[in-house]
Design a protein around this motif. Structure first.
Motif, PDB file in Angstrom:
ATOM      1  N   THR A   1     -14.248 -22.680  -7.983  1.00 41.61           N
ATOM      2  CA  THR A   1     -15.160 -22.551  -7.151  1.00 41.61           C
ATOM      3  C   THR A   1     -14.385 -21.701  -5.829  1.00 41.61           C
ATOM      4  N   CYS A   2     -15.094 -21.399  -4.789  1.00 48.22           N
ATOM      5  CA  CYS A   2     -14.792 -20.411  -3.802  1.00 48.22           C
ATOM      6  C   CYS A   2     -14.201 -21.036  -2.760  1.00 48.22           C
ATOM      7  N   HIS A   3     -13.264 -20.378  -2.008  1.00 44.94           N
ATOM      8  CA  HIS A   3     -12.521 -20.939  -0.981  1.00 44.94           C
ATOM      9  C   HIS A   3     -13.374 -21.472  -0.110  1.00 44.94           C
ATOM     10  N   SER A   4     -14.588 -20.730   0.357  1.00 46.04           N
ATOM     11  CA  SER A   4     -15.506 -21.237   1.233  1.00 46.04           C
ATOM     12  C   SER A   4     -16.058 -22.710   0.875  1.00 46.04           C
ATOM     13  N   GLU A   5     -15.714 -23.195  -0.368  1.00 46.87           N
ATOM     14  CA  GLU A   5     -16.539 -24.355  -0.504  1.00 46.87           C
ATOM     15  C   GLU A   5     -15.527 -25.603  -0.895  1.00 46.87           C
ATOM     16  N   ILE A   6     -14.174 -25.204  -0.277  1.00 52.65           N
ATOM     17  CA  ILE A   6     -13.176 -26.342  -0.538  1.00 52.65           C
ATOM     18  C   ILE A   6     -12.956 -26.804   1.039  1.00 52.65           C
ATOM     19  N   GLU A   7     -12.383 -28.004   1.106  1.00 52.22           N
ATOM     20  CA  GLU A   7     -11.911 -28.649   2.251  1.00 52.22           C
ATOM     21  C   GLU A   7     -10.902 -29.643   2.038  1.00 52.22           C
TER      22      GLU A   7
ATOM     23  N   ASP B   1     -14.250 -30.410  -3.272  1.00 55.79           N
ATOM     24  CA  ASP B   1     -15.132 -29.255  -3.698  1.00 55.79           C
ATOM     25  C   ASP B   1     -16.592 -29.429  -3.176  1.00 55.79           C
ATOM     26  N   ARG B   2     -16.951 -29.137  -2.026  1.00 58.51           N
ATOM     27  CA  ARG B   2     -18.362 -29.375  -1.579  1.00 58.51           C
ATOM     28  C   ARG B   2     -19.497 -29.146  -2.528  1.00 58.51           C
ATOM     29  N   LEU B   3     -19.209 -27.540  -3.375  1.00 57.05           N
ATOM     30  CA  LEU B   3     -20.319 -27.255  -4.085  1.00 57.05           C
ATOM     31  C   LEU B   3     -20.619 -28.049  -5.227  1.00 57.05           C
ATOM     32  N   ASN B   4     -19.593 -28.723  -5.896  1.00 57.72           N
ATOM     33  CA  ASN B   4     -19.732 -29.714  -7.205  1.00 57.72           C
ATOM     34  C   ASN B   4     -19.607 -31.028  -6.686  1.00 57.72           C
ATOM     35  N   SER B   5     -19.271 -31.532  -5.348  1.00 61.25           N
ATOM     36  CA  SER B   5     -19.179 -32.756  -5.050  1.00 61.25           C
ATOM     37  C   SER B   5     -18.031 -33.522  -5.625  1.00 61.25           C
ATOM     38  N   ARG B   6     -16.860 -32.956  -5.827  1.00 53.39           N
ATOM     39  CA  ARG B   6     -15.741 -33.282  -6.528  1.00 53.39           C
ATOM     40  C   ARG B   6     -14.300 -33.340  -5.881  1.00 53.39           C
ATOM     41  N   ASN B   7     -13.647 -34.055  -6.035  1.00 53.22           N
ATOM     42  CA  ASN B   7     -12.344 -33.983  -5.469  1.00 53.22           C
ATOM     43  C   ASN B   7     -11.415 -33.247  -6.701  1.00 53.22           C
TER      44      ASN B   7
ATOM     45  N   GLY C   1      -4.461 -23.336  -7.608  1.00 54.02           N
ATOM     46  CA  GLY C   1      -4.058 -21.965  -7.473  1.00 54.02           C
ATOM     47  C   GLY C   1      -5.277 -21.053  -7.213  1.00 54.02           C
ATOM     48  N   THR C   2      -5.124 -19.738  -6.793  1.00 52.58           N
ATOM     49  CA  THR C   2      -6.221 -18.944  -6.820  1.00 52.58           C
ATOM     50  C   THR C   2      -6.037 -17.528  -7.601  1.00 52.58           C
ATOM     51  N   VAL C   3      -7.007 -17.247  -8.443  1.00 53.98           N
ATOM     52  CA  VAL C   3      -6.789 -15.916  -9.170  1.00 53.98           C
ATOM     53  C   VAL C   3      -8.269 -15.428  -9.308  1.00 53.98           C
ATOM     54  N   GLY C   4      -8.095 -14.043  -8.909  1.00 49.78           N
ATOM     55  CA  GLY C   4      -9.115 -13.050  -8.590  1.00 49.78           C
ATOM     56  C   GLY C   4     -10.214 -13.609  -7.743  1.00 49.78           C
ATOM     57  N   GLY C   5      -9.816 -14.152  -6.610  1.00 48.59           N
ATOM     58  CA  GLY C   5     -10.559 -14.786  -5.584  1.00 48.59           C
ATOM     59  C   GLY C   5     -11.260 -16.259  -5.933  1.00 48.59           C
ATOM     60  N   GLN C   6     -11.005 -16.739  -7.104  1.00 46.12           N
ATOM     61  CA  GLN C   6     -11.368 -18.007  -7.548  1.00 46.12           C
ATOM     62  C   GLN C   6     -10.471 -18.998  -7.353  1.00 46.12           C
ATOM     63  N   VAL C   7     -10.926 -20.093  -6.768  1.00 45.11           N
ATOM     64  CA  VAL C   7     -10.033 -21.418  -6.719  1.00 45.11           C
ATOM     65  C   VAL C   7      -9.968 -22.217  -7.779  1.00 45.11           C
ATOM     66  N   TYR C   8      -8.646 -22.391  -8.351  1.00 43.91           N
ATOM     67  CA  TYR C   8      -8.891 -23.417  -9.765  1.00 43.91           C
ATOM     68  C   TYR C   8      -8.309 -24.867  -8.952  1.00 43.91           C
ATOM     69  N   LEU C   9      -9.476 -25.650  -9.696  1.00 45.04           N
ATOM     70  CA  LEU C   9      -8.991 -27.231  -9.385  1.00 45.04           C
ATOM     71  C   LEU C   9      -8.875 -28.001 -10.707  1.00 45.04           C
ATOM     72  N   ARG C  10      -8.424 -29.036 -10.519  1.00 46.67           N
ATOM     73  CA  ARG C  10      -8.269 -29.895 -11.689  1.00 46.67           C
ATOM     74  C   ARG C  10      -8.264 -31.381 -11.100  1.00 46.67           C
ATOM     75  N   ARG C  11      -8.889 -32.317 -12.024  1.00 49.15           N
ATOM     76  CA  ARG C  11      -8.888 -33.866 -11.529  1.00 49.15           C
ATOM     77  C   ARG C  11      -7.329 -34.176 -11.466  1.00 49.15           C
ATOM     78  N   ALA C  12      -7.306 -35.071 -10.630  1.00 53.37           N
ATOM     79  CA  ALA C  12      -5.747 -35.598 -10.207  1.00 53.37           C
ATOM     80  C   ALA C  12      -5.387 -36.452 -11.488  1.00 53.37           C
ATOM     81  N   ASP C  13      -5.951 -37.054 -12.217  1.00 53.65           N
ATOM     82  CA  ASP C  13      -5.523 -37.453 -13.578  1.00 53.65           C
ATOM     83  C   ASP C  13      -5.561 -36.249 -14.764  1.00 53.65           C
ATOM     84  N   GLY C  14      -5.635 -35.102 -14.568  1.00 56.68           N
ATOM     85  CA  GLY C  14      -5.423 -34.092 -15.539  1.00 56.68           C
ATOM     86  C   GLY C  14      -6.969 -33.697 -16.059  1.00 56.68           C
ATOM     87  N   GLY C  15      -7.192 -33.038 -17.043  1.00 54.47           N
ATOM     88  CA  GLY C  15      -8.203 -32.650 -17.699  1.00 54.47           C
ATOM     89  C   GLY C  15      -8.464 -31.077 -17.504  1.00 54.47           C
TER      90      GLY C  15
END
Length: 83
Positions: free
Chosen positions: A53-59, A23-29, A34-48
């Motif tokens: 963020t937006c699709h345009s901000e992930i790589e 996630d380039r916007l938040n400088s986090r992996n 999934g995606t809901v309503g145009g928003q990308v949902y991310l979670r830390r690999a160890d949970g949490g």
């Protein structure tokens, strides 16, 4: 005053469920949940707690082995300055 050069537009990246992304916007992996309503949902690999963020901000996330290869021989500098 000279115009600032603009960064070229990047195409939106659409990962697979469970894929590690950056996630380039938040400088986090995180793991793509999934995606809901145009928003990308991310979670830390160890949970949490998930964050959005937006699709345009992930790589794709850089694998640790690839990152080690990129930084080998560069001396003591921050890993965050490599990308």
């Amino acid at each position: 005053m000279a115009a600032q050069p603009r960064e070229p537009a990047r195409p939106d990246y659409y990962p697979k469920l469970g894929e590690q992304v950056r996630d380039r916007l938040n400088s986090r992996n995180g793991v793509y949940m999934g995606t809901v309503g145009g928003q990308v949902y991310l979670r830390r690999a160890d949970g949490g707690v998930e964050w959005t963020t937006c699709h345009s901000e992930i790589e794709p996330a850089i694998a640790v082995d690839e990152l080690n290869t990129r930084t080998r021989g560069r001396g003591p500098q921050s890993v965050s300055s490599v990308a």
